[in-house]
Motif scaffolding. Structure first.
Motif, short mmCIF file in Angstrom:
data_model
loop_
_atom_site.label_atom_id
_atom_site.label_comp_id
_atom_site.label_asym_id
_atom_site.label_seq_id
_atom_site.Cartn_x
_atom_site.Cartn_y
_atom_site.Cartn_z
N ALA A 529 -17.43 119.33 -3.72
CA ALA A 529 -18.52 119.61 -2.78
C ALA A 529 -19.38 120.75 -3.33
O ALA A 529 -18.84 121.79 -3.71
N PRO A 530 -20.70 120.56 -3.41
CA PRO A 530 -21.56 121.62 -3.96
C PRO A 530 -21.36 122.97 -3.27
O PRO A 530 -21.38 124.00 -3.92
N ASN A 531 -21.10 122.94 -1.96
CA ASN A 531 -20.92 124.20 -1.24
C ASN A 531 -19.69 124.95 -1.71
O ASN A 531 -19.64 126.18 -1.71
N HIS A 532 -18.65 124.22 -2.12
CA HIS A 532 -17.43 124.87 -2.57
C HIS A 532 -17.62 125.60 -3.89
O HIS A 532 -16.90 126.56 -4.17
N LEU A 533 -18.58 125.16 -4.70
CA LEU A 533 -18.83 125.84 -5.96
C LEU A 533 -19.37 127.25 -5.74
O LEU A 533 -19.36 128.07 -6.65
N ASN A 534 -19.82 127.53 -4.52
CA ASN A 534 -20.33 128.87 -4.22
C ASN A 534 -19.23 129.92 -4.31
O ASN A 534 -19.52 131.12 -4.33
N VAL A 535 -17.96 129.50 -4.35
CA VAL A 535 -16.89 130.48 -4.48
C VAL A 535 -17.03 131.24 -5.80
O VAL A 535 -16.75 132.44 -5.88
N TYR A 536 -17.49 130.56 -6.85
CA TYR A 536 -17.71 131.23 -8.13
C TYR A 536 -18.87 132.22 -8.02
O TYR A 536 -18.80 133.34 -8.57
N ILE A 537 -19.91 131.81 -7.30
CA ILE A 537 -21.07 132.69 -7.13
C ILE A 537 -20.68 133.93 -6.33
O ILE A 537 -20.99 135.06 -6.70
N ASN A 538 -20.00 133.71 -5.21
CA ASN A 538 -19.63 134.83 -4.35
C ASN A 538 -18.68 135.79 -5.02
O ASN A 538 -18.81 137.02 -4.88
N LEU A 539 -17.71 135.25 -5.75
CA LEU A 539 -16.75 136.11 -6.45
C LEU A 539 -17.45 136.91 -7.54
O LEU A 539 -17.21 138.11 -7.71
N ALA A 540 -18.33 136.25 -8.28
CA ALA A 540 -19.07 136.95 -9.34
C ALA A 540 -19.98 138.02 -8.75
O ALA A 540 -20.07 139.14 -9.28
N SER A 548 -17.97 147.66 -15.32
CA SER A 548 -17.03 147.27 -16.38
C SER A 548 -16.65 145.79 -16.30
O SER A 548 -15.94 145.29 -17.18
N ARG A 549 -17.09 145.09 -15.24
CA ARG A 549 -16.68 143.70 -15.06
C ARG A 549 -17.86 142.72 -15.11
O ARG A 549 -17.79 141.62 -14.61
N LEU A 550 -18.95 143.16 -15.74
CA LEU A 550 -20.13 142.30 -15.80
C LEU A 550 -19.87 141.04 -16.61
O LEU A 550 -20.32 139.95 -16.25
N GLU A 551 -19.15 141.19 -17.72
CA GLU A 551 -18.84 140.01 -18.55
C GLU A 551 -17.96 139.02 -17.77
O GLU A 551 -18.12 137.81 -17.89
N GLU A 552 -17.05 139.55 -16.98
CA GLU A 552 -16.18 138.69 -16.17
C GLU A 552 -17.00 137.91 -15.14
O GLU A 552 -16.77 136.71 -14.91
N ALA A 553 -17.98 138.58 -14.55
CA ALA A 553 -18.86 137.91 -13.59
C ALA A 553 -19.68 136.82 -14.29
O ALA A 553 -19.84 135.71 -13.76
N ASP A 554 -20.17 137.13 -15.49
CA ASP A 554 -20.95 136.15 -16.24
C ASP A 554 -20.11 134.91 -16.56
O ASP A 554 -20.60 133.78 -16.51
N GLN A 555 -18.83 135.13 -16.86
CA GLN A 555 -17.93 134.02 -17.14
C GLN A 555 -17.79 133.10 -15.92
O GLN A 555 -17.74 131.87 -16.05
N TYR A 557 -20.08 132.64 -13.55
CA TYR A 557 -21.32 131.87 -13.42
C TYR A 557 -21.33 130.70 -14.40
O TYR A 557 -21.70 129.58 -14.05
N ARG A 558 -20.91 130.98 -15.63
CA ARG A 558 -20.90 129.92 -16.65
C ARG A 558 -19.89 128.83 -16.31
O ARG A 558 -20.11 127.66 -16.61
N GLN A 559 -18.80 129.23 -15.68
CA GLN A 559 -17.80 128.24 -15.28
C GLN A 559 -18.37 127.31 -14.21
O GLN A 559 -18.15 126.10 -14.25
N ALA A 570 -26.40 128.81 -9.54
CA ALA A 570 -25.63 129.50 -10.57
C ALA A 570 -26.58 130.07 -11.63
O ALA A 570 -26.37 131.20 -12.13
N TYR A 571 -27.61 129.33 -11.99
CA TYR A 571 -28.59 129.82 -12.97
C TYR A 571 -29.35 131.03 -12.41
O TYR A 571 -29.60 132.00 -13.12
N ILE A 572 -29.70 130.95 -11.13
CA ILE A 572 -30.44 132.06 -10.51
C ILE A 572 -29.59 133.32 -10.51
O ILE A 572 -30.04 134.40 -10.90
N SER A 573 -28.35 133.19 -10.05
CA SER A 573 -27.46 134.36 -9.98
C SER A 573 -27.17 134.91 -11.37
O SER A 573 -27.11 136.13 -11.57
#
Length: 920
Positions: A529-540, A548-555, A557-559, A570-573
């Motif tokens: 479900a597209p809405n469930h993918l927001n978990v990656y956005i919200n966590l990032a 110190s965790r910017l690279e982790e957040a970028d990962q 978004y890329r996931q 995801a591209y916007i964030s």
């Protein structure tokens, strides 16, 4: 035989029906926009007159392009058009929307009365219409604004049927005009809601069994004789066949067009929306069949109504031994018996029963999961048209009973009680739709096993900023449905709102763990479900607050992008994050990718403009700002920041457009002091002192401690020979901002030159040096004070110290030479080098130059439109707007100084004038 010519309805009957509808639904006028109303109206840009009218015919009912997978494929442009008319009349005031719904329900009830008179006597027709008008099952369709789709579709549905009943001419001839009108009305009904097309089936049944009076045995006998070659098809039957072929061909054409509109794609729903749809055999079939008696029971006994029947409301039937299968068996037996009675026997009673069954069954087929899964388990609003057949059946049964003298009084008593209790239930049920909180709390009283209801009560409380209570409901949702990803996301977001970031991260991680996991070495497809993918956005978005965790957040978004390459958010964030990581080139790539997916998104063009500003490409930035404004002329941030960019460019030809945009901005945001402040700055650039004063005063009125507005107003007074008017403004500035160095310098200048208050000026300059001992201007002007106090030796030492701070400032060297000459000159006592009235014979007149317009508190055009945690299980995402996310990093001192240097370079108005007196 049934009456072939429709009986007219009289004024008394119409007045009665309308009066009953008004009595039952008057309190719906005081309800707000709740549940699906928010997505369909409040968040739907197609409702706004600023959106081109053609987009209504390109998007679905919720304003989503039909081509997108997340679209519900519900194509109802005419219904959306009525919302737009409501908006034109009263914008987003809900009363007019509810009033129009009530009027439409009254219209349906009156037309239904006319239909009833085809099959019932006058008295029974009125009873059926009254029962329909007051039935509590209709509150979702009438009081819920989105239910207008049912109301509008029903109007044209009934009108199409009435038109078709006129297609039989004398001697069984075909009258084509009513048939053509029927096809047109069917098309209109379908553009209001998809179920409108089912009226064609009812027309076919009416033509065969009512208009022509055939029975099933007669049809079977005729067909058998024709196939055996013992007879021919009667002319009347051929006429009927031609009529039905024409009707069915037109309907098939409508279906083909409808399939093309949805681009041959079915909507995507999750197992939470309709659990049975993704269940194996026989669970799927047993559950779907059981839902039919459930719906029938709601018509028969509407005592417990619920706005949402998804998720665990009705547990799946996983075994043939489940006792609920007995209800399914009894229902089909009863339905089959009525059906056989209707098609087997001639006579008015059987035909009335047959038409009642058709009205109940055929309009319900699109919601029955028979041909394709739907996004709900039970929905009360889809019973709006089927309830017409139910009401005819009840009225017909009552007519049979009341004709018996023994039961006549009892039948009237029972009927009166049913209509009265239904009316009271409807009146009471309307109040449940007053707000989202009342609606979902009423639903929880009926069903506590639906996690979505717990989530939605939490959302309602969250909207009221009651995060502590909202958290309790979100947590309960995770207990009711532990694998509900959206519920865990809601918990995480609420923890974040409560500043419990560690708990928020844990909740997001739990939600992430419920997503389909990659199995190494195995190739497979999983629908997410597209809405469930927001978990990656919200966590990032949560973890990127930690540098110190910017690279982790970028990962993360890329996931999300790897799981769904067309995931625009995801591209916007990621673009926002890359800007934060000082990677504007990559941020530009992310935004360009997002624009490939949505070229008409003004916010994306705005964000791309911000990237170009970071890349030092102001011309490209301005082009993108302009593109955003072409798509949305009222885009507030684009209006404001493009105006600032024009202003800072220093190009005189751009100032009129900058002023025009700022005026548009303050019209949209009349309470934002920044808009008035920048209008004042533009007026100062254009030497419009009176106008500049007016705008600065407006800014200060809105924000009393607006340091830049206070300082520049004081500076404006000092530059226009109104120094004494500047003093109280500077006092106000220093009251709010006692460390404002430029304000202290300007105040010292005025005290020295205008008030002759050397001691007051000295305090100002000394305070500056307390805060910043290396401030050259403050130090130099203090030297001037010493000189005015005729303490030449102290002035000399002071200038030596100042020269040490700024060894390359030629004017300090020159002034030091003058002081030393005066020390050695015997004429000093007789004639002061710095005559009274000048701030400093050396540097006093340089103060205005150093006090150029202050801009550091003025917002720069670098405000990215950010994303926020997405609410799940309730509504579509909110439209992007002005963002005040605390995660936005503050500008550094270095950046601020760079801006000031730009302003100094761009505003070449004040010349540095040295009035060095040599004492002659």
């Amino acid at each position: 035989m049934l009456v072939e010519k429709m009986a007219d309805i009289n004024l008394k009957e119409v007045t009665l029906i309308i009066g009953v509808v008004a009595a039952c639904y008057w309190n719906s006028l005081f309800c707000g926009f709740v549940f699906d109303d928010v997505s369909a109206i409040l968040d739907n840009k197609d409702v706004h007159p600023s959106t081109p009218l053609k987009t209504l015919f390109q998007n679905d009912f919720w304003g989503t392009p039909m081509s997108e997978e997340r679209s519900h494929k519900s194509y109802r442009p005419l219904t959306v058009l009525t919302f737009r008319l409501n908006y034109w009349f009263s914008e987003l005031k809900p009363m007019s929307y509810h009033l129009l719904n009530m009027i439409f329900h009254a219209v349906v009830s009156v037309i239904f009365l006319k239909v009833c008179k085809l099959f019932l006597d006058n008295r029974s027709s009125v009873i059926a219409s009254l029962l329909f008008a007051v039935h509590p099952i209709h509150t979702e369709a009438v009081t819920g604004v989105v239910g207008r789709a049912e109301l509008l579709s029903s109007i044209f549905f009934l009108a199409a049927f009435l038109s078709f009943t006129k297609s039989k001419g004398p001697d069984n001839s075909i009258v084509w005009t009513p048939i053509a009108l029927t096809v047109f009305l069917v098309a209109v009904a379908t553009l209001c809601k998809e179920q409108g097309i089912t009226v064609v089936g009812i027309c076919c049944v009416y033509e065969v069994f009512i208009a022509q009076g055939y029975t099933l045995p007669l049809l079977c006998t005729t067909a058998g004789q024709f196939l055996r070659g013992k007879g021919s098809i009667p002319f009347s039957m051929l006429q009927t066949l031609i009529k039905l072929i024409a009707l069915m061909f037109s309907t098939l054409l409508l279906v083909v067009i409808r399939v093309q509109v949805i681009q041959s794609q079915l909507p995507v729903f999750t197992r939470f929306d309709n659990p049975a749809a993704v269940s194996p055999t026989p669970t799927r079939q047993l559950t779907f069949n059981y839902l039919l008696p459930v719906n029938a029971w709601l018509l028969l006994n509407p005592s417990e109504l619920c706005c949402d029947w998804t998720m665990g409301t009705i547990p799946l039937i996983e075994s043939f031994l489940d006792i609920r299968n007995l209800a399914t068996f009894i229902f089909f037996c009863f339905l089959g018996a009525l059906g056989v009675f209707g098609v087997r026997y001639p006579g008015n009673s059987s035909k009335t029963v047959l038409m009642a069954l058709c009205l109940m069954a055929l309009p319900f087929i699109p919601a029955s999961n028979l041909f394709f899964p739907v996004g709900f388990v039970v929905a009360e609003r889809v019973l709006y048209v089927p309830s017409m057949g139910f009401c005819i059946l009840v009225a017909h049964g009552w007519q049979k009973i009341s004709n018996k003298s023994v039961l006549k009084k009892l039948s009237w008593v029972c009927l009166s009680m049913v209509i009265l209790t239904h009316a009271l239930k409807t009146l009471h049920r309307n109040w449940d739709w007053e707000s989202e909180y009342t609606l979902f709390m009423s639903a929880l009283k009926v069903n506590k096993n639906n996690a979505k209801l717990w989530n939605n009560v939490g959302h309602a409380l969250e909207n009221e900023k009651n995060f502590e209570r909202a958290l309790k409901y979100f947590l309960q949702a995770t207990h009711v449905q532990p694998d509900d990803i959206g519920a865990h996301m809601n918990v995480g977001r609420t923890y974040k709102n409560l500043n419990r970031t560690k708990a928020a991260e844990e909740s997001y991680m739990t939600a992430k763990s419920l997503m389909p996991q990659i199995i190494p070495g195995k190739k497979y497809a999983a629908r997410i479900a597209p809405n469930h993918l927001n978990v990656y956005i919200n966590l990032a978005n949560l973890i990127r607050a930690n540098e110190s965790r910017l690279e982790e957040a970028d990962q993360l978004y890329r996931q999300a992008i790897s799981m769904r390459p067309d995931f625009k958010q995801a591209y916007i964030s990621r673009g926002e994050l890359l800007l934060k990581m000082n990677k504007p080139v990559k941020a530009k790539e992310a935004y360009l990718k997002a624009l490939e997916l949505d070229k008409n998104n003004a916010d994306l063009w705005y964000n791309l403009a911000i990237v170009h500003i970071e890349l030092k490409e102001p011309n490209e930035a301005l082009k993108n700002f302009n593109h955003a404004l072409e798509l949305n002329p009222k885009h507030k941030l684009a209006l404001f920041n493009s105006a600032i960019l024009m202003q800072e460019s220093g190009e005189v030809k751009l100032r009129p457009e900058a002023r025009k945009r700022l005026l548009s901005y303050v019209n949209e945001e009349p309470l934002d002091a920044n808009g008035y402040f920048n209008l004042g700055m533009l007026a100062m650039d254009d030497k419009k002192d009176t106008e500049a004063e007016m705008w600065m005063k407006k800014a200060i009125k809105l924000q009393a401690d607006f340091r830049s507005a206070l300082f520049n107003l004081a500076l404006l007074y000092s530059q226009t020979a109104k120094e004494l008017m500047a003093l109280p403004i500077l006092e106000e500035l220093l009251r709010y901002h006692p460390d404002h160095i430029k304000g202290l310098i300007l105040k010292g200048d005025i005290l020295m030159n205008q008030k002759k208050d050397i001691l007051g000026a000295k305090k100002c300059f000394e305070k500056i040096l307390e805060m910043d001992p290396s401030n050259v201007q403050g130090k130099h002007n203090l030297c001037v004070v010493y000189f005015e106090e005729k303490d030449l030796l102290k002035a000399e030492r002071c200038l030596v110290e100042t020269l040490a701070l700024a060894p390359h400032e030629e004017y300090i060297q020159r002034h030091l030479s003058i002081v030393r000459d005066k020390i050695s000159s015997s004429s000093f006592v007789e004639q002061p080098v710095f005559p009274a009235g000048k701030t400093s014979g050396i540097e006093g007149d340089k103060i205005p130059t150093e006090n150029e317009k202050e801009i550091k508190s003025k917002p720069r055009p670098t405000q990215i439109i950010k994303t926020s945690d997405n609410k799940s299980q309730l509504k579509s995402n909110k439209q992007l707007g002005k963002n005040t996310d605390k995660e936005t990093p503050p500008k550094t001192t270095k950046e601020i100084k760079e801006i000031e240097k730009k302003r100094v370079a761009a505003l070449k108005r004040l010349e540095e004038i040295e009035r060095i007196l040599n004492g002659e």
